[in-house]
Design an enzyme around this catalytic site. Structure first.
Site, PDB file in Angstrom:
ATOM      1  N   VAL A   1      45.948 -51.956 -44.856  1.00 38.75           N
ATOM      2  CA  VAL A   1      46.977 -50.987 -45.239  1.00 38.75           C
ATOM      3  C   VAL A   1      47.445 -51.213 -46.675  1.00 38.75           C
ATOM      4  O   VAL A   1      47.515 -50.280 -47.478  1.00 38.75           O
ATOM      5  CB  VAL A   1      48.170 -51.070 -44.252  1.00 38.75           C
ATOM      6  CG1 VAL A   1      49.362 -50.283 -44.758  1.00 38.75           C
ATOM      7  CG2 VAL A   1      47.747 -50.549 -42.885  1.00 38.75           C
TER       8      VAL A   1
ATOM      9  N   ASP B   1      49.259 -61.291 -52.168  1.00 36.46           N
ATOM     10  CA  ASP B   1      48.775 -61.805 -50.889  1.00 36.46           C
ATOM     11  C   ASP B   1      48.865 -63.315 -50.911  1.00 36.46           C
ATOM     12  O   ASP B   1      48.737 -63.945 -51.969  1.00 36.46           O
ATOM     13  CB  ASP B   1      47.343 -61.343 -50.596  1.00 36.46           C
ATOM     14  CG  ASP B   1      47.079 -61.303 -49.096  1.00 36.46           C
ATOM     15  OD1 ASP B   1      47.112 -60.211 -48.514  1.00 36.46           O
ATOM     16  OD2 ASP B   1      46.868 -62.390 -48.498  1.00 36.46           O
TER      17      ASP B   1
ATOM     18  N   LYS C   1      41.067 -64.303 -50.490  1.00 42.34           N
ATOM     19  CA  LYS C   1      41.077 -62.840 -50.569  1.00 42.34           C
ATOM     20  C   LYS C   1      41.378 -62.391 -52.003  1.00 42.34           C
ATOM     21  O   LYS C   1      40.738 -61.493 -52.551  1.00 42.34           O
ATOM     22  CB  LYS C   1      42.161 -62.329 -49.617  1.00 42.34           C
ATOM     23  CG  LYS C   1      42.058 -60.890 -49.251  1.00 42.34           C
ATOM     24  CD  LYS C   1      43.084 -60.541 -48.177  1.00 42.34           C
ATOM     25  CE  LYS C   1      42.453 -60.331 -46.843  1.00 42.34           C
ATOM     26  NZ  LYS C   1      43.338 -59.761 -45.839  1.00 42.34           N
TER      27      LYS C   1
ATOM     28  N   THR D   1      53.923 -51.985 -39.030  1.00 44.60           N
ATOM     29  CA  THR D   1      54.425 -51.396 -37.782  1.00 44.60           C
ATOM     30  C   THR D   1      55.320 -52.416 -37.101  1.00 44.60           C
ATOM     31  O   THR D   1      54.854 -53.492 -36.718  1.00 44.60           O
ATOM     32  CB  THR D   1      53.242 -51.018 -36.866  1.00 44.60           C
ATOM     33  OG1 THR D   1      52.379 -50.159 -37.614  1.00 44.60           O
ATOM     34  CG2 THR D   1      53.722 -50.308 -35.611  1.00 44.60           C
TER      35      THR D   1
ATOM     36  N   LEU E   1      47.169 -44.243 -41.534  1.00 45.68           N
ATOM     37  CA  LEU E   1      45.754 -44.197 -41.942  1.00 45.68           C
ATOM     38  C   LEU E   1      44.861 -44.759 -40.844  1.00 45.68           C
ATOM     39  O   LEU E   1      45.302 -45.549 -40.009  1.00 45.68           O
ATOM     40  CB  LEU E   1      45.544 -44.974 -43.246  1.00 45.68           C
ATOM     41  CG  LEU E   1      45.849 -46.471 -43.333  1.00 45.68           C
ATOM     42  CD1 LEU E   1      44.826 -47.321 -42.625  1.00 45.68           C
ATOM     43  CD2 LEU E   1      45.961 -46.899 -44.769  1.00 45.68           C
TER      44      LEU E   1
ATOM     45  N   GLU F   1      41.353 -46.847 -40.153  1.00 47.19           N
ATOM     46  CA  GLU F   1      40.306 -47.649 -40.793  1.00 47.19           C
ATOM     47  C   GLU F   1      39.017 -46.842 -40.740  1.00 47.19           C
ATOM     48  O   GLU F   1      38.751 -46.149 -39.762  1.00 47.19           O
ATOM     49  CB  GLU F   1      40.142 -48.986 -40.074  1.00 47.19           C
ATOM     50  CG  GLU F   1      41.303 -49.912 -40.367  1.00 47.19           C
ATOM     51  CD  GLU F   1      41.236 -51.231 -39.608  1.00 47.19           C
ATOM     52  OE1 GLU F   1      40.149 -51.620 -39.168  1.00 47.19           O
ATOM     53  OE2 GLU F   1      42.296 -51.855 -39.451  1.00 47.19           O
TER      54      GLU F   1
ATOM     55  N   LEU G   1      39.309 -37.359 -27.001  1.00 47.19           N
ATOM     56  CA  LEU G   1      39.003 -37.055 -25.603  1.00 47.19           C
ATOM     57  C   LEU G   1      37.643 -37.606 -25.209  1.00 47.19           C
ATOM     58  O   LEU G   1      37.128 -37.277 -24.147  1.00 47.19           O
ATOM     59  CB  LEU G   1      39.001 -35.538 -25.381  1.00 47.19           C
ATOM     60  CG  LEU G   1      40.320 -34.869 -24.965  1.00 47.19           C
ATOM     61  CD1 LEU G   1      40.058 -33.424 -24.581  1.00 47.19           C
ATOM     62  CD2 LEU G   1      40.988 -35.602 -23.804  1.00 47.19           C
TER      63      LEU G   1
ATOM     64  N   CYS H   1      45.508 -52.034 -33.753  1.00 54.54           N
ATOM     65  CA  CYS H   1      46.770 -51.294 -33.605  1.00 54.54           C
ATOM     66  C   CYS H   1      47.082 -50.815 -32.191  1.00 54.54           C
ATOM     67  O   CYS H   1      48.171 -51.067 -31.688  1.00 54.54           O
ATOM     68  CB  CYS H   1      46.772 -50.101 -34.550  1.00 54.54           C
ATOM     69  SG  CYS H   1      46.890 -50.620 -36.271  1.00 54.54           S
TER      70      CYS H   1
ATOM     71  N   LYS I   1      48.183 -53.529 -29.525  1.00 53.61           N
ATOM     72  CA  LYS I   1      49.430 -54.240 -29.836  1.00 53.61           C
ATOM     73  C   LYS I   1      50.602 -53.270 -29.887  1.00 53.61           C
ATOM     74  O   LYS I   1      51.705 -53.596 -29.465  1.00 53.61           O
ATOM     75  CB  LYS I   1      49.279 -55.035 -31.138  1.00 53.61           C
ATOM     76  CG  LYS I   1      49.664 -54.296 -32.389  1.00 53.61           C
ATOM     77  CD  LYS I   1      49.719 -55.220 -33.587  1.00 53.61           C
ATOM     78  CE  LYS I   1      49.645 -54.429 -34.888  1.00 53.61           C
ATOM     79  NZ  LYS I   1      50.759 -53.534 -35.138  1.00 53.61           N
TER      80      LYS I   1
END
Ligand SMILES: NC(=O)c1ccc[n+]([C@@H]2O[C@H](COP(=O)([O-])OP(=O)(O)OC[C@H]3O[C@@H](n4cnc5c(N)ncnc54)[C@H](O)[C@@H]3O)[C@@H](O)[C@H]2O)c1
Length: 469
Positions: free
Chosen positions: A11, A30, A35, A122, A172, A174, A288, A298, A301
């Site tokens: 994100v 970060d 990374k 979130t 968004l 992924e 569906l 996501c 959790k």
């Protein structure tokens, strides 16, 4: 504006690079030095279509930088929190990363002017207040330590409010995250502070008005929508919007999987049923598809978190719990189908096609494929696997799993007793089944995403199992 993004993950990186692209000056922070090393060399540490190009453009325009320290916070107008909020064993949310980020941000704020802290992670309902408190505490501790940048004020009290915490959930996906950030279906801002609302509106103006020059690599907006809806609401509603959206999508998939089981029993085909049902615009065709169920960082959790929130208030969210149960059981459906035909799993070689939780990403968090691999290994099978991009992340995420990672579909197929399509990568939609037939030990294919034509598979000599067909 000067923007800081704390947490350069899926994100944070996409948000940061898109904000830099539309004209802001962005520093992505970060705590993971490995990374940052990759990012500073100009590459994305994750597989996300278009992200490498976005980083390159950010460097070229000199509007994007990366850092491990929080110094840039002092000079920023807006600070995004985009750190992870992984699940706890209890079903609640691990907020330790948010806590650390908020406290550090507090220590580095410039107390002399209004700065906006945007919670994009979130988080459970009410976290806005909690983050505000942590920021104040961070500030106070910096003042106590007499840091020069915290000398102006020691608290973020209502009368001298120099920082406002705003909720701005992210939607968004992924695999299409860059596209989704340029062409979101809505932007949600949760705050009652007028000045903060205006700053957030200004920050997103090029996206809201869709008046940016599209990056050359990015496809145009598929549905030619005009201005993007801006939803300004209170923080609790904003936080609920994110959970509700994910809970609904997850429930829709579980619903399709439950119907698939009924279809299979009565001799109907779920792909036909879903197609026709989805033509009703009140239902819609997205989400569906029956298959092996949802995974990723996501849905699981967020659904668990929403259930935990409801339970804190003495509620019993039956539909949400059922959606979760159906999804967990769905991973077993693949095993059951293999057992139906191969009977004994001990000594069998099973080839998994796909490791990421969905196509176009290397993310293997809560990936059905890894759960299935684990279960097969427990049952005594040997597991081979191939994913177009996620072999490396699977190896890192589950070093304990004794999986033989392969470089091609053919390598997986060689001497396999069964092939299982777990992720619907395009590459697996057009398998050369006749040639694979010559490589496998026994011609069994479990199409756990219903992406190949059963007739073609049978014609090529395979025993075919779909989900709900
Ligand atoms: N991934 C998605 O598709 C998606 C979509 C919408 C919302 N979200 C939410 O966004 C949040 C971030 O998700 P993600 O998938 O990008 O996570 P991620 O794990 O990919 O990235 C989080 C990053 O934060 C860094 N970090 C952690 N603590 C830090 C700190 N104190 N200071 C600086 N950096 C720190 C980590 O090193 C990591 O790089 C989560 O709350 C998630 O639920 C994710």
């Amino acid at each position: 504006m000067k923007v800081v993004v704390v947490g350069a993950g899926y994100v944070g990186l996409v948000t940061g690079t898109v904000l830099a692209y539309i004209g802001h000056s962005v520093t992505c922070l970060d705590s993971d030095q490995a990374k940052l090393d990759v990012l500073m060399s100009g590459r994305a540490p994750i597989f996300e279509p278009g992200l490498d190009e976005m980083i390159r453009i950010g460097f070229e325009t000199k509007r994007l930088s990366f850092s491990h320290d929080y110094d840039a916070v002092e000079y920023s107008d807006v600070v995004f929190i985009t750190v992870g909020t992984p699940p706890l064993e209890t079903g609640g949310v691990d907020l330790s990363y948010v806590k650390n980020a908020a406290t550090e941000i507090g220590k580095h704020l410039d107390s002399g002017r209004l700065q906006i802290i945007v919670n994009k992670s979130t988080v459970p309902v009410g976290c806005g207040n909690w983050v505000e408190m942590l920021v104040s505490q961070g500030r106070e501790s910096a003042a106590d330590n007499s840091k020069p940048h915290a000398s102006g004020s020691s608290s973020a009290g209502a009368s001298e409010r120099t920082c406002v915490v705003v909720s701005n959930p992210e939607f968004l996906r992924e695999g299409s995250a860059v596209y989704d950030s340029f062409f979101p279906e809505r932007i949600v801002i949760g705050t009652s502070d007028r000045q903060a609302q205006n700053i957030m509106r200004e920050l997103y103006t090029p996206i809201l008005e869709q008046n940016f020059t599209r990056p050359s690599f990015l496809e145009p907006c598929r549905d030619k929508r005009g201005a993007i809806p801006l939803v300004i609401t209170d923080p609790a509603s904003s936080e609920m919007i994110k959970y509700t959206a994910n809970a609904f999508l997850a429930t829709k998939i579980s619903f399709a999987n439950e119907i698939a089981a009924i279809c299979e029993s009565v001799g109907a085909d779920i792909t036909e049923v879903s197609r026709a049902v989805g033509l009703d615009h009140r239902i819609g065709k997205e989400f569906l598809n029956a298959g092996v169920g949802w995974g990723g960082s996501c849905f699981g959790k967020d659904l668990s978190a929403l259930i935990a929130i409801a339970e804190e208030y003495g509620l019993t969210p039956n539909i949400l719990s059922a959606a979760k149960q159906v999804n967990s059981a769905q991973r077993w459906v693949v095993i059951k189908k293999l057992q139906t035909t191969l009977k004994i799993m001990k000594g069998r070689v099973i080839g998994l096609l796909g490791l990421s939780f969905k196509p176009n990403t290397d993310d293997v968090r809560d990936s059905p494929s890894l759960d299935i691999a684990e279960q097969l290994i427990k049952l005594g099978a040997a597991v081979k696997a191939y994913d177009p991009v996620a072999n490396a992340s699977a190896r890192i995420a589950r070093p304990d799993l004794d999986v033989s990672y392969c470089d091609s579909v053919e390598e997986v197929a060689t001497d396999s007793n069964a092939l299982v399509i777990v992720t619907e990568w395009d590459e697996f939609r057009s398998l050369r089944l006749s040639s694979l037939r010559n490589l496998v030990r026994t011609p069994v294919i479990v199409d756990a995403r219903n992406i190949i034509n059963p007739t073609v598979a049978r014609w090529a000599g395979f025993e075919y199992f779909g989900i709900g067909r």
